[in-house]
Design a protein around this motif. Sequence first.
Motif, PDB file in Angstrom:
ATOM      1  N   UNK A  64      25.471  50.717  43.609  1.00  0.00           N
ATOM      2  CA  UNK A  64      26.881  51.007  43.374  1.00  0.00           C
ATOM      3  C   UNK A  64      27.043  51.482  41.930  1.00  0.00           C
ATOM      4  N   UNK A  65      28.178  52.098  41.634  1.00  0.00           N
ATOM      5  CA  UNK A  65      28.389  52.652  40.296  1.00  0.00           C
ATOM      6  C   UNK A  65      28.553  51.552  39.257  1.00  0.00           C
ATOM      7  N   UNK A  66      28.175  51.887  38.051  1.00  0.00           N
ATOM      8  CA  UNK A  66      28.278  50.951  36.932  1.00  0.00           C
ATOM      9  C   UNK A  66      29.746  50.576  36.685  1.00  0.00           C
ATOM     10  N   UNK A  67      30.667  51.551  36.825  1.00  0.00           N
ATOM     11  CA  UNK A  67      32.085  51.263  36.602  1.00  0.00           C
ATOM     12  C   UNK A  67      32.622  50.302  37.667  1.00  0.00           C
ATOM     13  N   UNK A  68      32.155  50.454  38.897  1.00  0.00           N
ATOM     14  CA  UNK A  68      32.562  49.544  39.970  1.00  0.00           C
ATOM     15  C   UNK A  68      32.048  48.139  39.681  1.00  0.00           C
ATOM     16  N   UNK A  69      30.840  48.042  39.161  1.00  0.00           N
ATOM     17  CA  UNK A  69      30.272  46.742  38.786  1.00  0.00           C
ATOM     18  C   UNK A  69      31.126  46.099  37.704  1.00  0.00           C
ATOM     19  N   UNK A  70      31.490  46.887  36.682  1.00  0.00           N
ATOM     20  CA  UNK A  70      32.288  46.349  35.573  1.00  0.00           C
ATOM     21  C   UNK A  70      33.632  45.810  36.062  1.00  0.00           C
ATOM     22  N   UNK A  71      34.317  46.580  36.894  1.00  0.00           N
ATOM     23  CA  UNK A  71      35.613  46.125  37.416  1.00  0.00           C
ATOM     24  C   UNK A  71      35.454  44.875  38.276  1.00  0.00           C
ATOM     25  N   UNK A  72      34.401  44.844  39.078  1.00  0.00           N
ATOM     26  CA  UNK A  72      34.177  43.692  39.958  1.00  0.00           C
ATOM     27  C   UNK A  72      33.820  42.442  39.160  1.00  0.00           C
ATOM     28  N   UNK A  73      33.006  42.608  38.120  1.00  0.00           N
ATOM     29  CA  UNK A  73      32.660  41.460  37.271  1.00  0.00           C
ATOM     30  C   UNK A  73      33.900  40.923  36.557  1.00  0.00           C
ATOM     31  N   UNK A  74      34.771  41.836  36.152  1.00  0.00           N
ATOM     32  CA  UNK A  74      36.020  41.407  35.515  1.00  0.00           C
ATOM     33  C   UNK A  74      36.842  40.564  36.493  1.00  0.00           C
ATOM     34  N   UNK A  75      36.908  41.002  37.737  1.00  0.00           N
ATOM     35  CA  UNK A  75      37.635  40.240  38.775  1.00  0.00           C
ATOM     36  C   UNK A  75      37.007  38.856  38.969  1.00  0.00           C
ATOM     37  N   UNK A  76      35.683  38.811  39.050  1.00  0.00           N
ATOM     38  CA  UNK A  76      35.001  37.524  39.229  1.00  0.00           C
ATOM     39  C   UNK A  76      35.205  36.609  38.024  1.00  0.00           C
ATOM     40  N   UNK A  77      35.255  37.191  36.823  1.00  0.00           N
ATOM     41  CA  UNK A  77      35.516  36.372  35.639  1.00  0.00           C
ATOM     42  C   UNK A  77      36.933  35.807  35.684  1.00  0.00           C
ATOM     43  N   UNK A  78      37.889  36.591  36.193  1.00  0.00           N
ATOM     44  CA  UNK A  78      39.262  36.085  36.271  1.00  0.00           C
ATOM     45  C   UNK A  78      39.355  34.916  37.248  1.00  0.00           C
ATOM     46  N   UNK A  79      38.454  34.865  38.223  1.00  0.00           N
ATOM     47  CA  UNK A  79      38.400  33.754  39.172  1.00  0.00           C
ATOM     48  C   UNK A  79      37.542  32.606  38.639  1.00  0.00           C
TER      49      UNK A  79
END
Length: 189
Positions: free
Chosen positions: A52-67
Amino acid sequence: MILDPQAERFILHFGEMGGRWGVNRTVGQIYALLFLSPEPLHAEEIAETLKISRSNVSMSLHELQSWRLVLLSHKVGDRRDYFESPKDVWEIFRRLVEEKRKREIDPTLTLLRSILMEQPEDAREEYEHQRIAAMLELIELATGWFDEVQDLPPETLQSLMKLGSKVQKVLGLVGKVRKSVKLSGDQHD
């Protein structure tokens, strides 16, 4: 990183379940990968492994950090951020429940309480008021129970959960005993 078939199935399933849990497929897959990984991973490793794209990873990791479902760490001499899942499944469970409560339950409680502050003007509103009060009571009871058990040690919580239907049987028996005691007390009056 090359995934074995078991890990791949697990990760794909978590991606599919993500939508049902209110997150996108990528967030679910990244979480599953981090959950299975014995070592923290950096974003490039995640992107390469899951294709998957690096930008998609970054956004997803941000979401997981918010949780609060991923932990951030660093390595000496390496400027990249590394991510891992908490290792204790009970801690993961607690964090999930706390975040769900903060995001979904608490706003609902606030709304229900504010509605109940208003006085009903007719029979229909009185009926609605009673129904909302019943819903508030149920949610407060459930969250109160969670508040009490969330501080239990994982071993105690696990034992409590394993009791399952045995708890229901004990409570059923207790209810019958209380009713029996009340009836026998009434006969002596």
